[in-house]
Design an enzyme around this catalytic site. Structure first.
Site, PDB file in Angstrom:
ATOM      1  CD  GLU A  47      73.090  19.261  60.176  1.00 24.25           C
ATOM      2  OE1 GLU A  47      73.574  18.668  59.191  1.00 24.25           O
ATOM      3  OE2 GLU A  47      72.350  20.255  60.068  1.00 24.25           O
ATOM      4  CE1 TYR A 130      76.522  21.406  56.705  1.00 24.76           C
ATOM      5  CE2 TYR A 130      76.263  19.334  57.886  1.00 24.76           C
ATOM      6  CZ  TYR A 130      75.706  20.435  57.271  1.00 24.76           C
ATOM      7  OH  TYR A 130      74.344  20.584  57.238  1.00 24.76           O
ATOM      8  CG  ASP A 148      75.716  21.253  52.144  1.00 30.62           C
ATOM      9  OD1 ASP A 148      75.883  22.253  51.400  1.00 30.62           O
ATOM     10  OD2 ASP A 148      74.605  20.696  52.269  1.00 30.62           O
TER      11      ASP A 148
END
Length: 300
Positions: A47, A130, A148
């Site tokens: 991520e 996020y 996102d």
């Protein structure tokens, strides 16, 4: 964990889940063996790397990173210079330092195990709304809204009938929460499917509405795909930017012996000397470069 929503399910939820089951890209971090081999740490690293970076560029860097530092404990023993060097050309290199600091914090606060709790994840360096929810959802399987850029665009079109989403806002999480299935496992898949749809079908410039599983219930398509404007802040062009100058400086230091060079030799031929100096000063301020005497080096 998020409470079940009382909002009626969108008419296209089932179509989206079926579409994802049939067409989802085979990405390393979606495979069962990835989770088994790397745990939540693998999800966290992926991520970090995927922020503002295309998937195709991330995959080889992710594999190399996890071979070198398969756990937060392994990475906590690395130097900042090693981390910045390994980050290579992924861009936005401050992410590398944040990830390094997060690894140290995971070792110090959580015994080397990436936490599951969203507030605990948010307390780690470089982790925002996020990333925290992505780890909790995509590794641990908890029910949270994950939002996102792609997700926001799908909601703007399918639900609001707008061509582009507005600037990011706190209400984005609430909007996504209203759409989530109550079933925990389905909610995880739904989060991933919304992101996937925005990435490969409901794209910013050339949406492929003819193959979209949401077409029959999409408010924007029903309205004739009107241009409702785009109020988001535009990203500055890269060519000739300070960001390009920063990247050139880091590239020299990454490839230099001992990751250090005389300051007057670092991109000495840069066409704008003032921009070069500004880039070096900003890298020092960000902790990505150290200056000792007349020498520049990656952080020790």
């Amino acid at each position: 964990m998020l409470a079940p929503s009382s909002t009626p399910a969108p008419v296209w939820r089932g179509e989206l889940l079926d579409w994802y089951a049939a067409t989802a890209r085979d990405l390393p971090w979606r495979r069962a063996e990835f989770a088994a081999d790397h745990g939540a740490w693998g999800t966290l690293v992926s991520e970090f790397m995927l922020q503002q970076t295309p998937v195709a560029r991330v995959i080889p860097h992710l594999e190399a990173w996890l071979r070198r530092w398969p756990t937060p404990s392994a990475m906590s023993n690395a130097t900042p210079a090693e981390v910045v060097h390994q980050w290579s050309n992924l861009g936005y290199p401050r992410r590398a330092l944040w990830l390094h600091r997060a690894a140290l914090e995971i070792v110090e606060r959580h015994g080397g195990v990436v936490p599951r709790d969203v507030p605990a994840l948010l307390a780690l360096s470089g982790i925002g709304e996020y990333t925290a929810r992505a780890v909790a959802v995509f590794h641990y399987g908890d029910r949270h809204p994950v939002v996102d850029t792609n997700t926001r665009r799908v909601i703007a079109r399918a639900v609001d009938g707008r061509s582009q989403p507005g600037p990011p806002a706190k209400r984005d999480l609430a909007r996504m929460a209203e759409l989530l299935p109550d079933d925990v496992e389905e909610s995880t898949i739904f989060n991933a499917a919304m992101m996937e749809l925005g990435a490969v079908v409901c794209t910013a410039r050339a949406p492929r509405c003819e193959v979209c599983p949401l077409a029959s219930g999409c408010a924007w398509l029903t309205a004739g795909r009107p241009d409702t404007g785009d109020t988001r802040r535009r990203q500055a062009r890269f060519e000739g930017s300070d960001r390009q100058a920063r990247g050139a400086v880091l590239r020299v230091l990454r490839t230099a012996e001992d990751h250090r060079r005389a300051a007057d030799e670092v991109v000495a031929d840069w066409p704008d000397p003032a921009q070069r100096d500004r880039a070096i000063d900003s890298l020092i301020a960000d902790g990505l470069v150290e200056a000792v005497g007349g020498t520049l080096m990656l952080p020790r």
